[in-house]
Design a protein around this motif. Structure first.
Motif, PDB file in Angstrom:
ATOM      1  N   ILE A   1       2.154   9.160  -6.091  1.00 56.96           N
ATOM      2  CA  ILE A   1       2.584  10.530  -5.760  1.00 56.96           C
ATOM      3  C   ILE A   1       3.681  10.969  -6.730  1.00 56.96           C
ATOM      4  CG2 ILE A   1       3.853  11.916  -4.060  1.00 56.96           C
ATOM      5  CD1 ILE A   1       2.262  10.420  -1.871  1.00 56.96           C
ATOM      6  N   LYS A   2       4.607  10.062  -7.040  1.00 59.34           N
ATOM      7  CA  LYS A   2       5.709  10.400  -7.961  1.00 59.34           C
ATOM      8  C   LYS A   2       5.196  10.791  -9.337  1.00 59.34           C
ATOM      9  CE  LYS A   2       8.376   6.693  -7.750  1.00 59.34           C
ATOM     10  NZ  LYS A   2       9.531   5.781  -7.814  1.00 59.34           N
ATOM     11  N   GLU A   3       4.030  10.314  -9.714  1.00 58.43           N
ATOM     12  CA  GLU A   3       3.462  10.656 -11.017  1.00 58.43           C
ATOM     13  C   GLU A   3       2.903  12.074 -11.041  1.00 58.43           C
ATOM     14  OE1 GLU A   3       0.522   7.686 -11.991  1.00 58.43           O
ATOM     15  OE2 GLU A   3       1.928   6.052 -11.616  1.00 58.43           O
ATOM     16  N   LEU A   4       2.707  12.660  -9.872  1.00 57.98           N
ATOM     17  CA  LEU A   4       2.051  13.959  -9.776  1.00 57.98           C
ATOM     18  C   LEU A   4       2.956  15.136  -9.444  1.00 57.98           C
ATOM     19  CD1 LEU A   4      -1.294  13.267  -7.880  1.00 57.98           C
ATOM     20  CD2 LEU A   4      -1.035  14.338 -10.097  1.00 57.98           C
ATOM     21  N   ILE A   5       3.920  14.933  -8.568  1.00 56.82           N
ATOM     22  CA  ILE A   5       4.650  16.101  -8.070  1.00 56.82           C
ATOM     23  C   ILE A   5       6.026  16.225  -8.731  1.00 56.82           C
ATOM     24  CG2 ILE A   5       3.372  16.058  -5.899  1.00 56.82           C
ATOM     25  CD1 ILE A   5       5.842  15.006  -4.511  1.00 56.82           C
TER      26      ILE A   5
ATOM     27  N   ALA B   1       7.571  14.188 -13.417  1.00 57.91           N
ATOM     28  CA  ALA B   1       6.109  14.131 -13.353  1.00 57.91           C
ATOM     29  C   ALA B   1       5.539  15.169 -14.304  1.00 57.91           C
ATOM     30  CB  ALA B   1       5.633  14.403 -11.936  1.00 57.91           C
ATOM     31  N   ASN B   2       4.553  14.771 -15.042  1.00 57.53           N
ATOM     32  CA  ASN B   2       3.908  15.716 -15.951  1.00 57.53           C
ATOM     33  C   ASN B   2       2.416  15.419 -16.064  1.00 57.53           C
ATOM     34  OD1 ASN B   2       3.938  13.368 -17.404  1.00 57.53           O
ATOM     35  ND2 ASN B   2       4.950  14.202 -19.203  1.00 57.53           N
ATOM     36  N   GLN B   3       1.890  14.802 -15.039  1.00 53.14           N
ATOM     37  CA  GLN B   3       0.494  14.427 -15.077  1.00 53.14           C
ATOM     38  C   GLN B   3      -0.278  15.171 -14.002  1.00 53.14           C
ATOM     39  OE1 GLN B   3      -0.296  10.229 -15.392  1.00 53.14           O
ATOM     40  NE2 GLN B   3       1.848   9.830 -15.837  1.00 53.14           N
TER      41      GLN B   3
ATOM     42  N   ALA C   1       0.834  -1.205   0.000  1.00 52.59           N
ATOM     43  CA  ALA C   1       0.000   0.000   0.000  1.00 52.59           C
ATOM     44  C   ALA C   1       0.868   1.254   0.000  1.00 52.59           C
ATOM     45  CB  ALA C   1      -0.928  -0.003   1.221  1.00 52.59           C
ATOM     46  N   THR C   2       1.918   1.234   0.805  1.00 46.96           N
ATOM     47  CA  THR C   2       2.834   2.374   0.892  1.00 46.96           C
ATOM     48  C   THR C   2       3.543   2.603  -0.437  1.00 46.96           C
ATOM     49  OG1 THR C   2       3.150   1.996   3.260  1.00 46.96           O
ATOM     50  CG2 THR C   2       4.846   3.296   2.115  1.00 46.96           C
ATOM     51  N   HIS C   3       4.068   1.556  -1.017  1.00 41.86           N
ATOM     52  CA  HIS C   3       4.781   1.690  -2.291  1.00 41.86           C
ATOM     53  C   HIS C   3       3.848   2.144  -3.412  1.00 41.86           C
ATOM     54  CE1 HIS C   3       8.863  -0.025  -1.419  1.00 41.86           C
ATOM     55  NE2 HIS C   3       8.212  -0.232  -0.288  1.00 41.86           N
ATOM     56  N   ALA C   4       2.634   1.612  -3.456  1.00 40.48           N
ATOM     57  CA  ALA C   4       1.687   2.002  -4.503  1.00 40.48           C
ATOM     58  C   ALA C   4       1.316   3.477  -4.380  1.00 40.48           C
ATOM     59  CB  ALA C   4       0.435   1.124  -4.431  1.00 40.48           C
ATOM     60  N   THR C   5       1.091   3.920  -3.164  1.00 42.18           N
ATOM     61  CA  THR C   5       0.736   5.330  -2.954  1.00 42.18           C
ATOM     62  C   THR C   5       1.907   6.248  -3.294  1.00 42.18           C
ATOM     63  OG1 THR C   5      -0.885   4.720  -1.264  1.00 42.18           O
ATOM     64  CG2 THR C   5      -0.117   7.011  -1.266  1.00 42.18           C
ATOM     65  N   LEU C   6       3.104   5.889  -2.849  1.00 44.15           N
ATOM     66  CA  LEU C   6       4.282   6.704  -3.168  1.00 44.15           C
ATOM     67  C   LEU C   6       4.546   6.729  -4.671  1.00 44.15           C
ATOM     68  CD1 LEU C   6       6.729   5.755  -0.270  1.00 44.15           C
ATOM     69  CD2 LEU C   6       5.371   7.853  -0.514  1.00 44.15           C
ATOM     70  N   ALA C   7       4.368   5.600  -5.335  1.00 42.56           N
ATOM     71  CA  ALA C   7       4.565   5.552  -6.790  1.00 42.56           C
ATOM     72  C   ALA C   7       3.579   6.470  -7.494  1.00 42.56           C
ATOM     73  CB  ALA C   7       4.419   4.120  -7.292  1.00 42.56           C
TER      74      ALA C   7
END
Length: 125
Positions: free
Chosen positions: A33-37, A64-66, A25-31
């Motif tokens: 987040i990396k797509e956004l900031i 990140a460009n989304q 869950a932690t890795h999926a959420t952090l991954a």
């Protein structure tokens, strides 16, 4: 905050019996987040999280460009975990709650600026 403590808090908030589920869950959420900031903000976040999670955040191939709304964030994180989005929403909320406790309030507020208004529930202080 140490890695074990971080994961234990996620596990507790998600009411999971499995440490592995909390880690995923932690890795999926952090991954997600990396797509956004932006990369510089990812680096700032990485510096305040446990070293293992910081290293994970620093492993980024592109900038990140989304931009996407909360429901899509939850769907993306859930897909990374291969779980139903209803459970994924609980996981995302739990990880954000632990991040809030792991980093300084100033940096948590700064992180908030990179998310649209529909993410407000994840940034409730």
């Amino acid at each position: 905050m140490e890695y074990t403590e971080f994961i234990t808090h996620v596990q507790s908030l998600t009411q999971s019996n499995s440490r592995e589920e909390a880690e995923l869950a932690t890795h999926a959420t952090l991954a997600t987040i990396k797509e956004l900031i932006p990369n510089d903000e990812v680096q700032k976040l990485a510096e305040q999280l446990p070293e293992v999670l910081g290293q994970y955040l620093r492993e980024r191939e592109t900038e990140a460009n989304q931009s996407f709304h909360l429901q899509e964030f939850i769907e993306r994180a859930s897909k990374k975990e291969n779980i139903d989005p209803t459970i994924g929403a609980i996981h995302v909320r739990a990880v954000f709650a632990v991040i809030q406790n792991a980093i300084t309030p100033e940096n948590f507020l700064k992180l908030h600026t990179f998310f649209s208004h529909d993410y407000e529930e994840l940034f409730a202080i």
